[in-house]
Design a protein around this motif. Sequence first.
Motif, mmCIF file in Angstrom:
data_model
loop_
_atom_site.group_PDB
_atom_site.id
_atom_site.type_symbol
_atom_site.label_atom_id
_atom_site.label_comp_id
_atom_site.label_asym_id
_atom_site.label_seq_id
_atom_site.Cartn_x
_atom_site.Cartn_y
_atom_site.Cartn_z
ATOM 1 N N THR A 33 0.853 -1.183 0.000
ATOM 2 C CA THR A 33 0.000 0.000 0.000
ATOM 3 C C THR A 33 0.891 1.235 0.000
ATOM 4 O O THR A 33 1.882 1.282 0.715
ATOM 5 N N ALA A 35 0.811 5.551 0.315
ATOM 6 C CA ALA A 35 -0.027 6.581 0.917
ATOM 7 C C ALA A 35 0.643 7.940 0.854
ATOM 8 O O ALA A 35 1.853 8.041 0.652
ATOM 9 N N PHE A 47 -2.799 11.858 7.911
ATOM 10 C CA PHE A 47 -3.099 11.025 6.751
ATOM 11 C C PHE A 47 -3.860 11.822 5.703
ATOM 12 O O PHE A 47 -4.733 12.634 6.040
ATOM 13 N N ALA A 50 -4.577 6.822 0.697
ATOM 14 C CA ALA A 50 -3.814 5.597 0.504
ATOM 15 C C ALA A 50 -4.419 4.800 -0.635
ATOM 16 O O ALA A 50 -5.614 4.928 -0.937
ATOM 17 N N LEU A 104 -5.392 -0.378 4.141
ATOM 18 C CA LEU A 104 -5.229 1.050 3.836
ATOM 19 C C LEU A 104 -5.207 1.868 5.124
ATOM 20 O O LEU A 104 -6.045 2.757 5.334
#
Length: 124
Positions: A33, A35, A47, A50, A104
């Motif tokens: 993954t 991000a 964040f 992702a 994610l």
Amino acid sequence: QVQLVESGGGLVQAGGFLRLSCAASGRTFSSYTMAWFRRAPGKEREFVAAISWTGGSTNYADSVKGRFTISRDVAKNTVYLQMNSLKPEDTAVFYCAVRSGTNLYARSSAYDYWGQGTQVTVSS
């Protein structure tokens, strides 16, 4: 080791757009993954989005939903962040990160490798 190199940051007026790129090289995982996170001045890293490399599933922070789009080019080993309708509060250093596996996660501690970051400044 995995190397991540971000590019595409810059200065843009509110309402404008930018596209960030993150090129990955080095060690590869069977599934992973990628991000984007960001750190605004005086704030914690947060964040942004992702994407699962194999299936292309995505996850977004509420603050960017409908404005930002994460995508990847498997052949180029590159992940992108298309940022539209930018706001002054989007001003931050944006970081690319990668982890093994397909979850994610939105927490930064879940990611194993990080890029150096690229500055995005949105003027009002």
